[in-house]
Design a protein around this motif. Structure first.
Motif, PDB file in Angstrom:
ATOM      1  N   ALA A  45       0.819  -1.212   0.000  1.00 12.81           N
ATOM      2  CA  ALA A  45       0.000   0.000   0.000  1.00 12.81           C
ATOM      3  C   ALA A  45       0.853   1.263   0.000  1.00 12.81           C
ATOM      4  O   ALA A  45       0.391   2.323  -0.364  1.00 12.81           O
ATOM      5  CB  ALA A  45      -0.936   0.008   1.201  1.00 12.81           C
ATOM      6  N   THR A  46       2.117   1.135   0.416  1.00 14.87           N
ATOM      7  CA  THR A  46       3.046   2.261   0.300  1.00 14.87           C
ATOM      8  C   THR A  46       4.250   1.776  -0.499  1.00 14.87           C
ATOM      9  O   THR A  46       4.342   0.615  -0.848  1.00 14.87           O
ATOM     10  CB  THR A  46       3.516   2.752   1.683  1.00 14.87           C
ATOM     11  OG1 THR A  46       4.083   1.643   2.373  1.00 14.87           O
ATOM     12  CG2 THR A  46       2.377   3.324   2.484  1.00 14.87           C
ATOM     13  N   GLY A  47       5.171   2.701  -0.769  1.00 17.37           N
ATOM     14  CA  GLY A  47       6.365   2.329  -1.514  1.00 17.37           C
ATOM     15  C   GLY A  47       6.155   2.426  -3.005  1.00 17.37           C
ATOM     16  O   GLY A  47       5.120   2.912  -3.464  1.00 17.37           O
ATOM     17  N   PRO A  48       7.163   1.964  -3.777  1.00 17.66           N
ATOM     18  CA  PRO A  48       7.129   2.170  -5.226  1.00 17.66           C
ATOM     19  C   PRO A  48       5.926   1.522  -5.914  1.00 17.66           C
ATOM     20  O   PRO A  48       5.513   1.971  -6.973  1.00 17.66           O
ATOM     21  CB  PRO A  48       8.442   1.552  -5.715  1.00 17.66           C
ATOM     22  CG  PRO A  48       9.043   0.846  -4.561  1.00 17.66           C
ATOM     23  CD  PRO A  48       8.407   1.346  -3.321  1.00 17.66           C
ATOM     24  N   SER A  50       2.868   1.346  -4.695  1.00 15.14           N
ATOM     25  CA  SER A  50       1.616   1.760  -4.063  1.00 15.14           C
ATOM     26  C   SER A  50       0.560   2.144  -5.100  1.00 15.14           C
ATOM     27  O   SER A  50      -0.624   2.127  -4.817  1.00 15.14           O
ATOM     28  CB  SER A  50       1.855   2.924  -3.097  1.00 15.14           C
ATOM     29  OG  SER A  50       2.362   4.041  -3.784  1.00 15.14           O
ATOM     30  N   ASP A  54      -2.346   0.425  -3.376  1.00 17.17           N
ATOM     31  CA  ASP A  54      -3.321   1.278  -2.704  1.00 17.17           C
ATOM     32  C   ASP A  54      -4.763   0.958  -3.112  1.00 17.17           C
ATOM     33  O   ASP A  54      -5.614   0.727  -2.254  1.00 17.17           O
ATOM     34  CB  ASP A  54      -2.965   2.754  -2.959  1.00 17.17           C
ATOM     35  CG  ASP A  54      -3.797   3.697  -2.107  1.00 17.17           C
ATOM     36  OD1 ASP A  54      -3.938   3.420  -0.903  1.00 17.17           O
ATOM     37  OD2 ASP A  54      -4.315   4.695  -2.643  1.00 17.17           O
ATOM     38  N   GLN A  57      -5.750  -2.397  -1.572  1.00 22.37           N
ATOM     39  CA  GLN A  57      -6.072  -2.308  -0.151  1.00 22.37           C
ATOM     40  C   GLN A  57      -7.468  -1.729   0.049  1.00 22.37           C
ATOM     41  O   GLN A  57      -8.270  -2.261   0.814  1.00 22.37           O
ATOM     42  CB  GLN A  57      -5.017  -1.418   0.511  1.00 22.37           C
ATOM     43  CG  GLN A  57      -5.258  -1.162   1.977  1.00 22.37           C
ATOM     44  CD  GLN A  57      -4.359  -0.042   2.493  1.00 22.37           C
ATOM     45  OE1 GLN A  57      -3.960   0.849   1.756  1.00 22.37           O
ATOM     46  NE2 GLN A  57      -4.030  -0.097   3.757  1.00 22.37           N
ATOM     47  N   GLY A  86       5.125  -2.371   2.029  1.00 22.74           N
ATOM     48  CA  GLY A  86       5.940  -1.295   1.471  1.00 22.74           C
ATOM     49  C   GLY A  86       6.710  -1.701   0.227  1.00 22.74           C
ATOM     50  O   GLY A  86       7.644  -1.034  -0.161  1.00 22.74           O
ATOM     51  N   GLY A  87       6.342  -2.832  -0.388  1.00 20.37           N
ATOM     52  CA  GLY A  87       7.032  -3.292  -1.587  1.00 20.37           C
ATOM     53  C   GLY A  87       8.295  -4.090  -1.293  1.00 20.37           C
ATOM     54  O   GLY A  87       9.032  -4.461  -2.193  1.00 20.37           O
ATOM     55  N   ASP A  88       8.548  -4.365  -0.022  1.00 14.70           N
ATOM     56  CA  ASP A  88       9.769  -5.056   0.388  1.00 14.70           C
ATOM     57  C   ASP A  88       9.468  -6.550   0.574  1.00 14.70           C
ATOM     58  O   ASP A  88       8.641  -6.934   1.388  1.00 14.70           O
ATOM     59  CB  ASP A  88      10.259  -4.427   1.699  1.00 14.70           C
ATOM     60  CG  ASP A  88      11.534  -5.071   2.205  1.00 14.70           C
ATOM     61  OD1 ASP A  88      11.927  -6.113   1.653  1.00 14.70           O
ATOM     62  OD2 ASP A  88      12.133  -4.533   3.146  1.00 14.70           O
ATOM     63  N   GLY A 237       2.053   3.161 -13.690  1.00 16.58           N
ATOM     64  CA  GLY A 237       2.337   4.353 -12.907  1.00 16.58           C
ATOM     65  C   GLY A 237       2.417   5.593 -13.769  1.00 16.58           C
ATOM     66  O   GLY A 237       1.730   5.700 -14.781  1.00 16.58           O
ATOM     67  N   GLN A 238       3.293   6.535 -13.378  1.00 14.46           N
ATOM     68  CA  GLN A 238       3.331   7.805 -14.098  1.00 14.46           C
ATOM     69  C   GLN A 238       4.151   7.696 -15.367  1.00 14.46           C
ATOM     70  O   GLN A 238       3.995   8.509 -16.271  1.00 14.46           O
ATOM     71  CB  GLN A 238       3.853   8.914 -13.185  1.00 14.46           C
ATOM     72  CG  GLN A 238       5.331   9.250 -13.284  1.00 14.46           C
ATOM     73  CD  GLN A 238       6.232   8.211 -12.633  1.00 14.46           C
ATOM     74  OE1 GLN A 238       5.837   7.058 -12.450  1.00 14.46           O
ATOM     75  NE2 GLN A 238       7.434   8.594 -12.314  1.00 14.46           N
TER      76      GLN A 238
END
Lengths: 395, 315, 290
Positions: A45-48, A50, A54, A57, A86-88, A237-238
């Protein structure tokens, strides 16, 4: 409210910190009125990642909330035990262990990236608990692992869909620009694997970093490569939004293909006018309002879109849809199994037949723990700031 | 009397051994053993860093790079080169030492912030290579690590790994304490206090710093190798900037230059995210806030502050 | 030739942002010897703040103004609550404090804003301008022009105003500054405020091109820090030169060689520059001449 709030196990983990000072204390396990059914989830939900995690979740929380409002599952409330890795991958693995050992969940829907999913797989295989992954790569379900399933299309099917369309337009020489994140890299590799089947060749093969802000140097290189007839951009993503803007800025005239990684209305908002004419393979979710009334997916995608967008104020994305399908497949499996025994749940998930999801129609089997074909993708084109399904390309 | 106990080398090791022995008794499930194993592993890496920071007074903001090299050695060695996992593990640690030597020789001429940015750059480049060279490293999606077998005995299961990692930490701690007490350790600390003075009395400052850097890299490499073997899967995230920062934070939060400090710092930052899950979306903000608060109010670290607290009250 | 020009435009646009972030690093470093890793987050506050204020109905100029003020307030709070209480701590501890602050700001930003990417409309249209076969966006001119304007304004401020001179004096010698009656505390707070404002302006200028999100600060901080170091820490002109150089090298690297290791360019450059010139391109602290 979702039932992920203060839980005794978390308190115990907190107390664990005091272990060094040798003052361990275990909180009493709580006794709830009706024993809840515990479903686990670990997402980024967080990190690269997300951008993917997000909406996943949010979707899971909303779904469980709604389910409990309707009286829960088999008369019992459902508790969603949700952790953010967190992407880890290392953290994901730890949380997976916690879900199994400490929270004692009966199944899991999660795993935002291929990396975190692969790290968590052994935990669920060892514990013999079903794990429905939300990540893209094919190696999650190939070879088939007894307890591991997934809901997203594999990257390969997205590539095939794009190449089919290219072939239909008689475009055989392409330039490729891919993100170096897990999504972009994996899709690029899959595309290169199947590209030969369509007689298409890659003349220019560029990449960009996950947080790059300007891709004109790479795109300019492709622009100056003689013979390129189309541009394909695997990424999420962007990145793809910037690629699309830079593509328009440089005045590149060949058609641009994006992937299902951008399949959210926010892509059109970010890319703006530059997105005009861009094509991409995407699930029915994006064109919920344009589906024919007879379309089998019409009801489910409309329902999901409505509930998600009204609750979050954000447009639905493919990724949230994966989570929606994952939890729905699981809940329906539990209902069919009439049991919360992990083994029976697994068997029921594997027996999923004609499950209409937002991504496509799932038909799982002992040999296929995904159960989607290329037909679940629809080829869309962006016209006047909206998705338009391409006629004649739908299988 | 109490002062002697608190500061003696043997007491440190005995205390560590006691904690290691007590944790499995109190842990309610093997999840806690896994968290404890992670604490031991990161403590090992933090120990290396504390040798560099506490004894030699140099900082590395790219130490996760060595963690990554050690981790990928045990993944890539068996998978791509057909090497034995255990051999790969030791080769990985040795490779870390070699890389540290090659990189450290020019880097350690730099001071303060220049050293910080150079090591930071090194860490980022390692992470980028692990990301990009997918044919070897598996790329951003990571790579499977072969299970390790010792004399036909397959090392697996939370309990086994708990003892393996705890054993490694004990060895690492004993070595670190010996380095600290040895003549070269003393010169290293002289370095920390004043490089000019150390040079004045004939210490080869550059060589000592380089030695500390190499040792700290080997510690991180061993930790990375253990992490990869225990998890059975590894991603380039291991070498990320955030992990480098975490390692430095562990050292400072625990107490720079203290062996127990490294363990306490590691325990703090490994257990904290598990405890903070109850905060859900507030987790990041609280984590940042806690790091700030500790740095501002306990700049000497938990262990030395505790020690001072105990010693002040000792008769 | 057109390709070369294209790469120059690309490099200068991105490099100008690196330069502004590096400038912020330099200001704070000169005044207080602190490397402020939260510098990149001011860029985020500027961009995200403007996006959300504009969405809330504020006119764009007003939204930018409030966003810059918000960044300044965050900068002042950072100085007052985190950096000042830790006065005298080791450089590593100070770095860690600002990294903690950066994590904290991102953590709060994802709550206050959201985790989506956002964009701003370009200030003067999205139609690319074509020169010599290369095409670039009008917004690039805004970014490069804005950077120039900030540089000139900063120079005027430092050289022509009493406050600016006090800042320079504090940078040169804190004790001497105290002795001649400069309120060093105020000056340090000023350095944080100005660097926050510069970061926020950079964020607003560049968001129409690069998009923004709650966590874009990390990358800007790393590249900006690298730029400041390449130029020689503490040297404003060096910071700008370092930023532009890194931006150009990245563009040329991606355009002529390979895009795979683009993000390594900045750090490879640092290693090369530092090995050759351990004090950076522009030597150490030429400010000391004041």
């Amino acid at each position: 409210m979702s039932k992920t709030a203060v839980r005794p196990s978390a308190l115990r983990a907190g107390a664990f910190a005091a272990l060094v000072a040798a003052s361990f204390m275990a909180a009493p396990s709580s006794v709830l009125a009706a024993d809840p059914i515990k479903i686990g989830s670990v997402v980024s939900a967080t990190g690269p990642a997300s951008f993917l995690g997000d909406p996943e979740q949010k979707t899971l929380k909303l779904y469980v909330e709604a389910l409990n409002k309707k009286g829960g599952l088999m008369g019992r409330p459902v508790e969603l035990v949700l952790y953010d890795d967190g992407g880890d991958a290392n953290k994901a693995r730890t949380f997976a262990t916690r879900l199994i050992e400490d929270d004692k969940v009966i199944a899991m829907v999660g795993g935002t990236t291929t990396g975190t999913t692969m790290a968590m797989i052994p935990v669920f295989e060892d514990a013999k608990v079903a794990f429905i992954s939300l990540a893209g790569a094919i190696e999650i379900v190939e070879p088939v692992r007894a307890f591991v399933f997934k809901t997203p299309h594999t990257d390969k099917t997205a590539c095939q869909k794009i190449f089919e369309d290219l072939k239909g337009r008689k475009l055989t020489k392409i330039g490729m620009i891919s993100g170096t994140d897990g999504f972009g890299k994996s899709m690029r590799a899959q595309c290169l694997k199947v590209i030969g089947d369509y007689g298409i060749s890659v003349l220019a093969d560029e990449s960009y970093g996950p947080s790059d802000a300007d891709m004109t140097p790479q795109l300019n290189k492709i622009k100056n490569t003689a013979g390129v007839q189309a541009l394909v951009n695997p990424g999420f993503g962007q990145g793809p939004a910037i690629v699309t803007r830079n593509y328009a800025q440089l005045g590149i005239s060949v058609p641009l293909y994006q992937s299902h990684g951008v399949a959210s209305k926010s892509f059109i908002d970010l890319a703006g006018a530059a997105a005009e004419g861009v094509r991409l393979p995407a699930p029915a979710l994006l064109i919920a309002d344009k589906l024919a009334g007879t379309d089998p997916q019409k009801a489910v995608v409309t329902e999901y879109k409505k509930s998600y967008e009204s609750a979050t104020g954000q447009p639905v994305s493919t990724f949230g849809g994966y989570a929606y399908d994952g939890i729905q497949i699981l809940v329906s499996a539990i209902e069919r199994a009439k049991s919360v025994e992990p083994q029976k749940i697994r068997d029921a998930v594997e027996a999923t037949k004609n499950h209409v999801g937002t991504t496509g129609i799932y038909n799982m089997s002992a040999k296929d723990h995904l159960g989607l074909g290329t037909e679940s993708f629809r080829m869309l084109e962006i016209r006047k700031g909206d998705w338009v399904p391409l006629a004649g390309v739908q299988n | 009397m109490l002062a002697a106990v608190v500061t003696s080398r043997l007491a440190t090791l005995l205390f560590l051994a006691l904690v290691i022995a007590v944790v499995p008794v109190l842990a309610p499930s093997s999840f806690y053993l896994r968290v404890a194993s992670l604490v031991w592993i990161f403590a090992l890496a933090a120990l290396g860093l504390t040798i560099l920071m506490g004894y030699a007074g140099q900082v590395s903001l790219g130490h996760a790079g060595f963690l990554g090299i050690g981790a990928y050695a045990v993944a890539v060695g068996p998978a791509r080169l057909g090497l034995d996992p255990l051999l790969s593990f030791f080769l990985g640690a040795a490779l870390c030492g070699l890389v540290a030597y090659a990189v450290g020789k020019p880097i350690l001429r730099l001071k303060g912030y220049y050293l910080a940015i150079a090591t930071l750059g090194f860490g980022l480049i390692v992470a980028l290579v692990l990301h990009s060279e997918a044919a070897v490293t598996g790329g951003p999606d990571g790579i499977q690590v072969a299970r390790i077998t010792l004399f036909g005995w397959r090392i697996s299961g939370a309990t086994t790994w708990y003892w393996v990692t705890a054993g490694a930490l004990m060895i690492g701690a004993a070595l670190a304490l010996n380095i600290a007490a040895s003549p070269s350790g003393r010169t290293l600390r002289a370095l920390h206090d004043s490089e000019v003075a150390a040079t004045g009395v004939g210490v080869d400052v550059a060589a000592r710093k380089l030695a500390a850097f190499v040792v700290s890299a080997v510690y991180a490499g061993v930790a990375g190798g253990l992490l990869a073997l225990m998890n059975g899967f590894i991603t380039p995230e291991t070498a990320s900037f955030m992990h480098s920062i975490e390692l430095v934070a562990m050292v400072i939060i625990g107490g720079t230059g203290s062996v127990l400090g490294a363990v306490v710092g590691s325990a703090f930052l490994t257990v904290l995210p598990q405890a903070l899950t109850i905060l859900q979306e507030y987790e990041q903000a609280v984590l940042g806030l806690l790091i700030m608060v500790f740095m501002i109010f306990l700049p000497a670290g938990i262990v030395s502050s505790l020690k001072r607290f105990v010693l002040d009250r000792a008769p | 030739m057109s390709e070369f020009l294209q790469l120059v435009f690309s490099g200068l646009t991105v490099g100008a942002v690196y330069a502004l972030v590096a400038l912020g690093f330099t200001l704070v470093y000169n005044a207080s010897d602190v490397i402020n890793f939260a510098q990149g987050d001011f860029v985020m506050i500027g961009g995200m703040g403007t996006v959300f204020l504009a969405a809330a109905g504020f006119s764009l100029p007003l939204a930018t103004l409030i966003a810059i003020l918000a960044a300044v307030v965050v900068g002042l709070l950072l100085h007052r609550l985190a950096v000042e209480p830790a006065r005298g701590a080791s450089p590593v501890t100070l770095i860690m404090i600002t990294i903690g602050a950066s994590i904290f700001i991102k953590g709060v930003a994802q709550l206050v804003f959201d985790k989506q990417f956002h964009s701003l409309p370009p200030f003067s249209g999205a139609d690319p301008i074509s020169i010599g076969g290369a095409s670039f966006l009008p917004q690039s001119l805004w970014v490069i022009g804005g950077t120039l304007a900030i540089l000139i304004a900063l120079w005027l401020f430092l050289e022509k105003t009493l406050l600016g001179k006090a800042l320079l004096a504090t940078a040169a010698n804190r004790l001497a500054a105290l002795l001649v009656g400069i309120n060093v505390r105020v000056v340090l707070a000023l350095a944080f405020a100005v660097s926050a404002a510069i970061g926020a302006v950079a964020g607003i200028l560049v968001t129409p091109i690069t998009l923004t999100r709650y966590d874009v600060g990390t990358l800007f901080a790393l590249k900006g820090f690298a730029a400041a170091m390449v130029g020689g820490m503490g040297h404003p002109v060096g910071a700008v030169a370092g930023g532009l150089l890194i931006g150009l090298m990245e563009a040329f690297g991606a355009g002529y060689v390979s895009s795979t290791y683009k993000d390594a360019v900045a750090f490879v450059m640092i290693l090369v520059v530092l090995f050759a010139m351990p004090q950076g391109l522009f030597g150490r602290r030429s400010l000391e001449r004041v």
